[in-house]
Enzyme design. Structure first.
Site, PDB file in Angstrom:
ATOM      1  N   ARG A  62      25.638  43.475  41.551  1.00  0.00           N
ATOM      2  CA  ARG A  62      26.056  44.725  40.621  1.00  0.00           C
ATOM      3  C   ARG A  62      26.114  44.236  39.227  1.00  0.00           C
ATOM      4  O   ARG A  62      25.798  43.299  38.882  1.00  0.00           O
ATOM      5  CB  ARG A  62      27.660  44.937  41.304  1.00  0.00           C
ATOM      6  CG  ARG A  62      28.491  43.566  40.810  1.00  0.00           C
ATOM      7  CD  ARG A  62      29.964  43.742  41.705  1.00  0.00           C
ATOM      8  NE  ARG A  62      30.909  42.542  41.173  1.00  0.00           N
ATOM      9  CZ  ARG A  62      32.027  42.405  41.924  1.00  0.00           C
ATOM     10  NH1 ARG A  62      32.374  43.469  42.682  1.00  0.00           N
ATOM     11  NH2 ARG A  62      32.862  41.443  41.375  1.00  0.00           N
TER      12      ARG A  62
ATOM     13  N   GLU B 149      51.598  35.395  39.835  1.00  0.00           N
ATOM     14  CA  GLU B 149      49.873  35.680  39.658  1.00  0.00           C
ATOM     15  C   GLU B 149      49.247  34.295  39.578  1.00  0.00           C
ATOM     16  O   GLU B 149      49.746  33.479  38.850  1.00  0.00           O
ATOM     17  CB  GLU B 149      49.640  36.523  38.584  1.00  0.00           C
ATOM     18  CG  GLU B 149      48.208  36.550  38.440  1.00  0.00           C
ATOM     19  CD  GLU B 149      47.287  36.853  39.212  1.00  0.00           C
ATOM     20  OE1 GLU B 149      46.261  36.470  39.406  1.00  0.00           O
ATOM     21  OE2 GLU B 149      47.567  37.808  40.187  1.00  0.00           O
TER      22      GLU B 149
ATOM     23  N   GLY C 232      36.396  54.199  41.808  1.00  0.00           N
ATOM     24  CA  GLY C 232      36.355  55.682  42.260  1.00  0.00           C
ATOM     25  C   GLY C 232      37.859  55.964  42.778  1.00  0.00           C
ATOM     26  O   GLY C 232      38.346  55.417  43.619  1.00  0.00           O
TER      27      GLY C 232
ATOM     28  N   ALA D 158      40.863  51.146  46.914  1.00  0.00           N
ATOM     29  CA  ALA D 158      41.796  51.115  45.844  1.00  0.00           C
ATOM     30  C   ALA D 158      42.834  52.365  46.256  1.00  0.00           C
ATOM     31  O   ALA D 158      43.932  51.963  46.237  1.00  0.00           O
ATOM     32  CB  ALA D 158      41.218  51.324  44.437  1.00  0.00           C
TER      33      ALA D 158
ATOM     34  N   ARG E 169      37.455  49.127  35.737  1.00  0.00           N
ATOM     35  CA  ARG E 169      38.832  48.459  36.259  1.00  0.00           C
ATOM     36  C   ARG E 169      39.435  47.871  35.106  1.00  0.00           C
ATOM     37  O   ARG E 169      40.905  47.777  34.997  1.00  0.00           O
ATOM     38  CB  ARG E 169      38.149  47.128  37.341  1.00  0.00           C
ATOM     39  CG  ARG E 169      39.379  46.432  38.129  1.00  0.00           C
ATOM     40  CD  ARG E 169      39.020  45.644  38.943  1.00  0.00           C
ATOM     41  NE  ARG E 169      40.248  45.090  39.786  1.00  0.00           N
ATOM     42  CZ  ARG E 169      40.727  44.194  39.503  1.00  0.00           C
ATOM     43  NH1 ARG E 169      40.328  43.290  38.448  1.00  0.00           N
ATOM     44  NH2 ARG E 169      41.668  43.596  40.611  1.00  0.00           N
TER      45      ARG E 169
ATOM     46  N   TYR F  78      27.110  54.980  38.981  1.00  0.00           N
ATOM     47  CA  TYR F  78      28.088  56.158  38.401  1.00  0.00           C
ATOM     48  C   TYR F  78      28.585  55.879  36.976  1.00  0.00           C
ATOM     49  O   TYR F  78      28.593  54.303  36.802  1.00  0.00           O
ATOM     50  CB  TYR F  78      29.173  56.291  39.523  1.00  0.00           C
ATOM     51  CG  TYR F  78      30.060  55.239  39.979  1.00  0.00           C
ATOM     52  CD1 TYR F  78      31.073  54.797  39.300  1.00  0.00           C
ATOM     53  CD2 TYR F  78      29.608  54.336  41.055  1.00  0.00           C
ATOM     54  CE1 TYR F  78      31.774  53.554  39.388  1.00  0.00           C
ATOM     55  CE2 TYR F  78      30.315  53.257  41.487  1.00  0.00           C
ATOM     56  CZ  TYR F  78      31.307  52.825  40.496  1.00  0.00           C
ATOM     57  OH  TYR F  78      32.128  51.967  40.997  1.00  0.00           O
TER      58      TYR F  78
ATOM     59  N   ASP G   8      44.513  45.065  49.894  1.00  0.00           N
ATOM     60  CA  ASP G   8      43.398  44.232  50.846  1.00  0.00           C
ATOM     61  C   ASP G   8      43.711  43.330  51.651  1.00  0.00           C
ATOM     62  O   ASP G   8      43.032  43.064  52.752  1.00  0.00           O
ATOM     63  CB  ASP G   8      42.242  43.903  49.701  1.00  0.00           C
ATOM     64  CG  ASP G   8      41.537  44.761  49.014  1.00  0.00           C
ATOM     65  OD1 ASP G   8      41.450  46.140  49.450  1.00  0.00           O
ATOM     66  OD2 ASP G   8      40.766  44.620  48.193  1.00  0.00           O
TER      67      ASP G   8
END
Length: 423
Positions: free
Chosen positions: A201, A38, A51, A324, A120, A233, A311
């Site tokens: 956002r 990573e 979601g 996702a 997340r 949401y 992705d």
């Protein structure tokens, strides 16, 4: 005389996001050794709400049933019972939300669908708990991934190298493993394509959201207008509200990988004509324009011993809340196939079986998600701003994503793998 047993193939995962961690959880559950590399110095929580539809939850269950159990404890549903089975309620973004037109509700969902989302951060904390210490090497930003003979060599920015029998690229929409897989055979497919939209956002405490939006807070809503919109949401088990504003930009994105700083005044100008209550949410938005990218064309998900997942393979716009979930489905299929691999000679057969079963479905999600973005911003050439037709279309377009027999696809992939290996 017994032949000595061969050591299992070494598997390296590039990237510790949701896709990479999901695959690692599945492999660890199946006793397949794995190392994750990573770039960041620690697990990242960049992002906000995610979601997950019925297909995503089934994938989680197949990856590791304990993962599903933990997720169930932190997931967030819509607040009011009448919206329990709604992915969102379609409303106008204009002053009054459509009430002046006589429009009060446009529920999109299905009786078998239960709205489920999470922050997340919460999802990643669950996933991290299944990863043993020492599995992830942080601060490893890859500069190149190249197969040499029967090994794959990863060269890192810090001057070190890692060698593995196979590398699974989970390194995001602009990950370098995509170049490794596609550059020679489909160079035009390497770079992602700008979706023609950027977003604003943020996250707002639910009590503040209710002060602003009243009864429209607490349940998923999509407020629509020509060329723009906003989705809101609940996340964090109802303690917070996630919001995402969409603004169409017909021009090419010329700012590289970066978000673009902006002022609140510029945001308000972009959203001209919106109900003032929606604009108040901008007090909680980061003053940044985030470009949206996708990969509508990907000719293959693997080359030799390098394979793509999530992705980096099939980034999509967010309008079907399916991105996702596709990464989780990838992980469920690939973890199972790699658990069947006995020797490194069988790795490419596993990747071929994975590509055959996953690519058609995942690429269809990319294309239909882009179409949904046009639909929800009144740019569909046949439907335009006809809200009833938008709702009718939306209520038909998601079933094939949600009602998906992942177990059957895993079995088909296994059969394909065994045929390729002549077992």
């Amino acid at each position: 005389m017994e032949l000595p047993s061969q050591a299992p193939p070494t598997i390296a995962i590039l990237g510790a996001g949701i896709g990479g961690l999901a695959l690692a959880i599945g492999l660890i559950k199946r006793n397949v050794p794995v190392t994750i590399y990573e770039a960041a110095p620690q697990f990242s929580v960049v992002g906000a709400g995610i979601g997950l539809g019925p297909n995503s939850l089934n994938a989680i269950d197949l990856i590791d049933s304990r993962f599903r159990e933990r997720y169930e404890r932190v997931k967030t549903r819509n607040e009011r019972p009448e919206f329990a089975h709604s992915i969102f309620d379609a409303l106008y973004a204009e002053e009054g939300f459509g009430e002046k037109r006589g429009w009060t509700r446009g529920s999109i969902g299905a009786p078998y669908f239960t709205r489920s989302s999470a922050h997340r951060r919460d999802l990643l904390e669950i996933m991290e708990s299944f990863i043993p210490d020492g599995t992830v090497e942080f601060g490893k930003r890859a500069l190149s991934v190249k197969q040499v003979g029967e090994k794959v060599i990863i060269k890192f920015e810090d001057g070190t190298e890692a060698v593995a029998d196979a590398v699974i690229g989970c390194d995001g929409v602009k990950g370098i493993t995509r170049r490794t897989v596609l550059e020679e055979t489909a160079p035009k497919e390497v770079q992602p394509i700008f979706c023609g939209m950027y977003i604003y956002r943020g996250i707002i405490p639910m009590e503040k959201a209710k002060e602003i939006l009243g009864t429209h807070a607490g349940d998923a809503k999509f407020f629509m207008a020509k060329g723009k919109g906003v989705a809101v949401y609940p996340i964090s088990q109802g303690r917070e509200e996630n919001f995402v504003f969409f603004a169409t930009d017909p021009n090419p994105w010329t700012h590289g990988d970066f978000t673009i700083p902006c002022t609140k005044e510029e945001m308000i100008t972009d959203l001209e004509g919106f109900d003032g209550r929606l604009l108040k949410l901008l007090d909680y938005a980061r003053p940044l324009r985030w470009p949206t990218w996708h990969h509508p064309q990907t000719s293959t998900y693997y080359k030799g011993r390098v394979c793509l997942l999530g992705d980096v393979a099939h980034a999509s716009s967010p309008h079907q809340a399916a991105g996702a979930g596709q990464g989780l489905e990838d992980a469920a299929v690939l973890a199972h196939l790699l658990s069947l691999v006995k020797t490194s000679d069988e790795l490419e057969a596993a990747f071929q079986a994975y590509d055959t079963i996953r690519r058609p479905r995942a690429q269809r999600v990319v294309v239909t998600s882009f179409e949904a973005g046009l639909l929800y911003t009144w740019q569909h050439p046949e439907i335009g701003d006809d809200m009833q037709k938008i709702v009718d279309n939306a209520n038909e377009r998601l079933h094939w994503i949600w009602k998906y027999d992942l177990k059957a696809d895993i079995k088909e992939a296994e059969n394909d793998f065994r045929r390729l290996c002549r077992r």
